[in-house]
Design a protein around this motif. Structure first.
Motif, mmCIF file in Angstrom:
data_model
loop_
_atom_site.group_PDB
_atom_site.id
_atom_site.type_symbol
_atom_site.label_atom_id
_atom_site.label_comp_id
_atom_site.label_asym_id
_atom_site.label_seq_id
_atom_site.Cartn_x
_atom_site.Cartn_y
_atom_site.Cartn_z
ATOM 1 N N VAL A 18 42.541 36.024 49.047
ATOM 2 C CA VAL A 18 41.214 36.456 48.438
ATOM 3 C C VAL A 18 40.021 36.763 49.590
ATOM 4 N N ARG A 19 40.007 35.946 50.720
ATOM 5 C CA ARG A 19 39.380 36.488 51.989
ATOM 6 C C ARG A 19 39.574 37.959 52.391
ATOM 7 N N ARG A 20 40.802 38.137 52.317
ATOM 8 C CA ARG A 20 41.191 39.762 52.842
ATOM 9 C C ARG A 20 40.610 40.815 51.605
ATOM 10 N N GLN A 21 40.449 40.629 50.380
ATOM 11 C CA GLN A 21 39.727 41.381 49.261
ATOM 12 C C GLN A 21 38.118 41.563 49.761
ATOM 13 N N TYR A 22 37.556 40.425 50.205
ATOM 14 C CA TYR A 22 36.193 40.356 50.489
ATOM 15 C C TYR A 22 35.994 41.158 51.766
ATOM 16 N N VAL A 23 36.970 41.101 52.710
ATOM 17 C CA VAL A 23 36.788 41.881 53.907
ATOM 18 C C VAL A 23 36.748 43.513 53.568
ATOM 19 N N LEU A 30 39.196 50.609 50.691
ATOM 20 C CA LEU A 30 39.873 50.257 49.462
ATOM 21 C C LEU A 30 41.535 50.104 49.615
ATOM 22 N N ASP A 31 42.112 50.821 50.530
ATOM 23 C CA ASP A 31 43.456 50.665 50.809
ATOM 24 C C ASP A 31 43.694 49.441 50.886
ATOM 25 N N LEU A 32 42.950 48.883 51.877
ATOM 26 C CA LEU A 32 43.191 47.193 52.100
ATOM 27 C C LEU A 32 43.086 46.398 50.970
ATOM 28 N N TRP A 33 41.817 46.763 50.126
ATOM 29 C CA TRP A 33 41.742 45.943 49.044
ATOM 30 C C TRP A 33 42.961 46.203 48.030
ATOM 31 N N ARG A 34 43.375 47.267 47.749
ATOM 32 C CA ARG A 34 44.495 47.445 46.839
ATOM 33 C C ARG A 34 45.884 46.524 47.375
ATOM 34 N N THR A 35 45.817 46.104 48.709
ATOM 35 C CA THR A 35 47.141 45.311 49.140
ATOM 36 C C THR A 35 46.740 43.844 48.613
ATOM 37 N N ALA A 36 45.575 43.439 48.199
ATOM 38 C CA ALA A 36 45.146 42.258 47.865
ATOM 39 C C ALA A 36 45.333 41.842 46.172
ATOM 40 N N VAL A 37 45.567 42.822 45.461
ATOM 41 C CA VAL A 37 45.530 42.819 44.084
ATOM 42 C C VAL A 37 46.604 43.466 43.357
ATOM 43 N N ALA A 38 47.131 42.546 42.297
ATOM 44 C CA ALA A 38 48.203 42.993 41.600
ATOM 45 C C ALA A 38 48.005 44.327 40.941
ATOM 46 N N ILE A 77 26.424 43.584 48.934
ATOM 47 C CA ILE A 77 27.240 42.685 49.953
ATOM 48 C C ILE A 77 27.287 41.496 49.266
ATOM 49 N N THR A 78 28.728 41.172 49.119
ATOM 50 C CA THR A 78 28.928 39.606 48.808
ATOM 51 C C THR A 78 29.413 38.815 49.826
ATOM 52 N N HIS A 79 28.510 37.611 49.959
ATOM 53 C CA HIS A 79 28.590 36.692 51.040
ATOM 54 C C HIS A 79 29.429 35.623 50.445
ATOM 55 N N ASP A 80 30.789 35.402 50.911
ATOM 56 C CA ASP A 80 31.713 34.204 50.570
ATOM 57 C C ASP A 80 31.284 33.129 51.237
ATOM 58 N N ASP A 81 30.474 32.355 50.870
ATOM 59 C CA ASP A 81 30.154 30.943 51.570
ATOM 60 C C ASP A 81 31.028 29.856 51.635
ATOM 61 N N THR A 82 31.660 29.678 50.430
ATOM 62 C CA THR A 82 32.437 28.505 50.386
ATOM 63 C C THR A 82 33.527 28.725 49.562
ATOM 64 N N TYR A 83 34.732 28.183 49.927
ATOM 65 C CA TYR A 83 36.058 28.339 49.149
ATOM 66 C C TYR A 83 36.673 26.842 48.721
ATOM 67 N N LEU A 84 36.848 26.853 47.520
ATOM 68 C CA LEU A 84 37.528 25.763 46.886
ATOM 69 C C LEU A 84 39.072 26.072 46.405
ATOM 70 N N LYS A 121 49.194 37.878 45.691
ATOM 71 C CA LYS A 121 48.182 39.156 45.041
ATOM 72 C C LYS A 121 47.369 38.456 44.009
ATOM 73 N N ILE A 122 46.129 39.045 43.932
ATOM 74 C CA ILE A 122 45.171 38.511 43.100
ATOM 75 C C ILE A 122 45.467 39.055 41.699
ATOM 76 N N VAL A 123 45.752 38.175 40.735
ATOM 77 C CA VAL A 123 46.158 38.630 39.289
ATOM 78 C C VAL A 123 45.232 38.606 38.078
ATOM 79 N N ARG A 124 44.343 37.681 38.604
ATOM 80 C CA ARG A 124 43.075 37.495 37.812
ATOM 81 C C ARG A 124 41.633 37.205 38.584
ATOM 82 N N PHE A 125 40.560 37.808 38.205
ATOM 83 C CA PHE A 125 39.429 37.657 38.688
ATOM 84 C C PHE A 125 38.151 37.332 37.590
#
Length: 140
Positions: A18-23, A30-38, A77-84, A121-125
């Motif tokens: 998830v952090r990789r897709q935010y970065v 977008l090439d890096l983003w694609r590596t994070a999603v199914a 921009i999306t600030h990803d502040d807290t991960y649960l 891989k991220i399968v659902r958001f």
């Protein structure tokens, strides 16, 4: 010669994926983003949000969400502040910030994102957002 994005590792934690897709999103990689999603990712934008709906496939998300945000907003921009994290589910509490191109109004709103990560891989958001704050910035 273009560099290849790093290959995702099956050993990555769901939070790392998830952090990789935010970065990738923040840097426009977008090439890096694609590596994070199914390939069959399901991406749900909240009711009330200007891009509300369900998008499928990386290309569907890019054209239906990312490209549309770039048309309407400066500096999104999306600030990803807290991960649960609970197994394959990752909830991220954060903030959106941007300036609406049509009105010139800035916004900063709270957001929660729910991800399901399987096999690296991220399968659902699913997005939960203060859509009233977003729409206020869009109103002259």
């Amino acid at each position: 010669m273009p560099t290849q994005p790093p290959a995702p590792s099956i050993a990555e934690s769901p939070a790392d994926v998830v952090r990789r897709q935010y970065v990738a999103s923040a840097t426009g990689d977008l090439d890096l983003w694609r590596t994070a999603v199914a390939p069959d990712v399901e991406w749900i934008e909240a009711a009330g949000f200007p891009l509300a709906g369900t998008y499928r496939t990386p290309d569907g998300v890019i054209s239906g969400v990312f490209e549309q945000l770039a048309v309407a907003w400066d500096g999104w921009i999306t600030h990803d502040d807290t991960y649960l994290v609970d197994g394959e589910r990752v909830i991220v509490l954060g903030r959106y910030g941007a300036v609406n191109k049509a009105t010139g109004k800035a916004m900063s709103v709270r957001v929660a994102h729910s991800f399901i990560v399987r096999g690296g891989k991220i399968v659902r958001f699913e997005q939960i957002v203060d859509s009233a704050g977003v729409r206020a910035a869009m109103t002259a």
